[in-house]
Design an enzyme around this catalytic site. Sequence first.
Site, PDB file in Angstrom:
ATOM      1  N   ARG A  69      -6.054 -38.599  16.215  1.00  0.00           N
ATOM      2  CA  ARG A  69      -5.395 -37.473  15.537  1.00  0.00           C
ATOM      3  C   ARG A  69      -6.401 -36.691  14.688  1.00  0.00           C
ATOM      4  O   ARG A  69      -6.158 -35.552  14.316  1.00  0.00           O
ATOM      5  CB  ARG A  69      -4.203 -37.971  14.708  1.00  0.00           C
ATOM      6  CG  ARG A  69      -3.427 -36.864  13.993  1.00  0.00           C
ATOM      7  CD  ARG A  69      -2.018 -37.289  13.581  1.00  0.00           C
ATOM      8  NE  ARG A  69      -1.949 -38.619  13.051  1.00  0.00           N
ATOM      9  CZ  ARG A  69      -2.345 -38.997  11.832  1.00  0.00           C
ATOM     10  NH1 ARG A  69      -2.828 -38.119  10.993  1.00  0.00           N
ATOM     11  NH2 ARG A  69      -2.240 -40.261  11.451  1.00  0.00           N
ATOM     12  N   TYR A 122       7.200 -12.590  19.849  1.00  0.00           N
ATOM     13  CA  TYR A 122       7.815 -13.755  20.485  1.00  0.00           C
ATOM     14  C   TYR A 122       8.948 -14.271  19.595  1.00  0.00           C
ATOM     15  O   TYR A 122       8.768 -14.431  18.377  1.00  0.00           O
ATOM     16  CB  TYR A 122       6.743 -14.833  20.699  1.00  0.00           C
ATOM     17  CG  TYR A 122       7.302 -16.105  21.260  1.00  0.00           C
ATOM     18  CD1 TYR A 122       8.092 -16.096  22.410  1.00  0.00           C
ATOM     19  CD2 TYR A 122       7.066 -17.325  20.646  1.00  0.00           C
ATOM     20  CE1 TYR A 122       8.618 -17.266  22.932  1.00  0.00           C
ATOM     21  CE2 TYR A 122       7.582 -18.505  21.166  1.00  0.00           C
ATOM     22  CZ  TYR A 122       8.359 -18.461  22.304  1.00  0.00           C
ATOM     23  OH  TYR A 122       8.891 -19.620  22.803  1.00  0.00           O
ATOM     24  N   ASP A 196      -1.803 -12.974  16.944  1.00  0.00           N
ATOM     25  CA  ASP A 196      -1.398 -13.767  18.108  1.00  0.00           C
ATOM     26  C   ASP A 196      -1.909 -13.024  19.344  1.00  0.00           C
ATOM     27  O   ASP A 196      -1.413 -11.948  19.691  1.00  0.00           O
ATOM     28  CB  ASP A 196       0.129 -13.928  18.156  1.00  0.00           C
ATOM     29  CG  ASP A 196       0.580 -14.801  19.335  1.00  0.00           C
ATOM     30  OD1 ASP A 196      -0.166 -14.908  20.324  1.00  0.00           O
ATOM     31  OD2 ASP A 196       1.694 -15.359  19.271  1.00  0.00           O
TER      32      ASP A 196
HETATM   33  N1  PLP Z   1       3.098 -16.619  21.102  1.00  0.00           N
HETATM   34  C1  PLP Z   1       3.545 -15.922  22.152  1.00  0.00           C
HETATM   35  C2  PLP Z   1       3.215 -14.462  22.261  1.00  0.00           C
HETATM   36  C3  PLP Z   1       4.307 -16.536  23.154  1.00  0.00           C
HETATM   37  O1  PLP Z   1       4.735 -15.823  24.195  1.00  0.00           O
HETATM   38  C4  PLP Z   1       4.610 -17.924  23.017  1.00  0.00           C
HETATM   39  C5  PLP Z   1       5.428 -18.622  24.021  1.00  0.00           C
HETATM   40  O2  PLP Z   1       5.949 -18.025  24.941  1.00  0.00           O
HETATM   41  C6  PLP Z   1       4.146 -18.611  21.891  1.00  0.00           C
HETATM   42  C7  PLP Z   1       3.380 -17.932  20.962  1.00  0.00           C
HETATM   43  C8  PLP Z   1       4.451 -20.069  21.680  1.00  0.00           C
HETATM   44  O3  PLP Z   1       3.654 -20.871  22.469  1.00  0.00           O
HETATM   45  P1  PLP Z   1       4.050 -22.375  22.910  1.00  0.00           P
HETATM   46  O4  PLP Z   1       5.203 -22.274  23.836  1.00  0.00           O
HETATM   47  O5  PLP Z   1       2.802 -22.899  23.526  1.00  0.00           O
HETATM   48  O6  PLP Z   1       4.419 -23.097  21.654  1.00  0.00           O
END
Ligand code: PLP
Length: 410
Positions: A69, A122, A196
Amino acid sequence: MIDPALPYAEQLRRRADRMATTCVHAGETPDEDGALDVPIVLSSAFAFTSADQAARAFRGEEDAWIYGRWGNPTVRALEEKLAALEGAEAACATASGMAAIAGVVLSTCEAGDHVVAPRSMYAESARLLRERLPKLGITTTFVDGTAAAYAAAMTDKTRILYVETPSNPTLGVVDIAAIVKLAQSAKAPRPLVVVDGTFATPFAQSPVDLGADLVVHSMTKGISGHGDVIGGAVAGPRELVDRARELVVKGFGGVLSPLAAWLVLRGLRTFALRQERSCATAEAIARHLASHPKIAVVHHPSLPSHPGHALAQRQMHAYGALLSFELAGDDALARGRKTLEALRVATHAVSLGDTRTLVVHPASTTHSTMPEETRRLAGIGDGLLRMSCGLESADDLIADLDRALEAAGT
Ligand code: PLP
């Protein structure tokens, strides 16, 4: 950074060429047996060579493997490759994209702090900020993606300017450099700019070069690229990355398994090639659908009609492998569903960045947890379909879409 005077295919080829050697070699060195491939180290603990060495390792005076971890050689190799691709000092792999996002926010903010985030993003990230973090005293103001809206929402408690660009699922483009300028002009402690970059991947966008503090990714998507793993990452300066690692990986246990890390590492070796092809396909499909009589609007930054087109040309290396589109007419929702069910080459499934082309109806699936009013403000209409382009033939995908749209009626 996208030169409109050059054919798009040539720009994609050049971008892929620039990344290809890093994709293959970064983070990977033959082990002492000469094995070329990074070993999958499945040990949860590592033997100490002496009591003194154990004590030194625990005091942090020696860079030693102790416990899975806290660090693992396979995961470390992936982190090094990812940092190199992102142009960042360091990267930390996490159990999922959501673990990375939660880790960054929770390692930056405490009760009373404030985040500014875009409405179009998201849905689970939005839910984290809208529903879960306020219980810990961390609040968020959601804005449209303009720098002016971010500026108006900032307070002296704002610790993060959160950006998702291009955004899920409407492909909105946010001006990263403008948000960085805002953060720099804020009074100390200045907020972090967190981007992101899942939709763009490091192929299409380099937020660190534009001044962003941290980049988060869902490695589940284009980075791993084969739809066989769940993983996430945080990239940026070592100090900030390690702060997120301490909390989310060591403290909350959001660790990526060595097997998952190895799958992502393998996927990354072909990353540039895959992205070159998927981005070309997305542009071809967007261009085709833009003049399709059954389609009301296509969202893809490559289209001159897209509000973020000029900005995408300035801040991206490529327009990305995702697009979304809305069917024309009053019964767009019903026909959108019929279209999905009639597809034979593209696959009706959530997720994105797979070798397979994936199509989904966000309003009833990925974004169904968003309150209806928020969804509408974010531009996610009932008839919107999102498409993540894979590696199939673009011609086959276009023929499949045409046939499915025809089968869904007018
Ligand atoms: N950020 C975006 C733009 C996403 O489309 C997603 C999932 O679809 C995520 C974050 C989250 O990722 P994870 O499903 O790997 O937790």
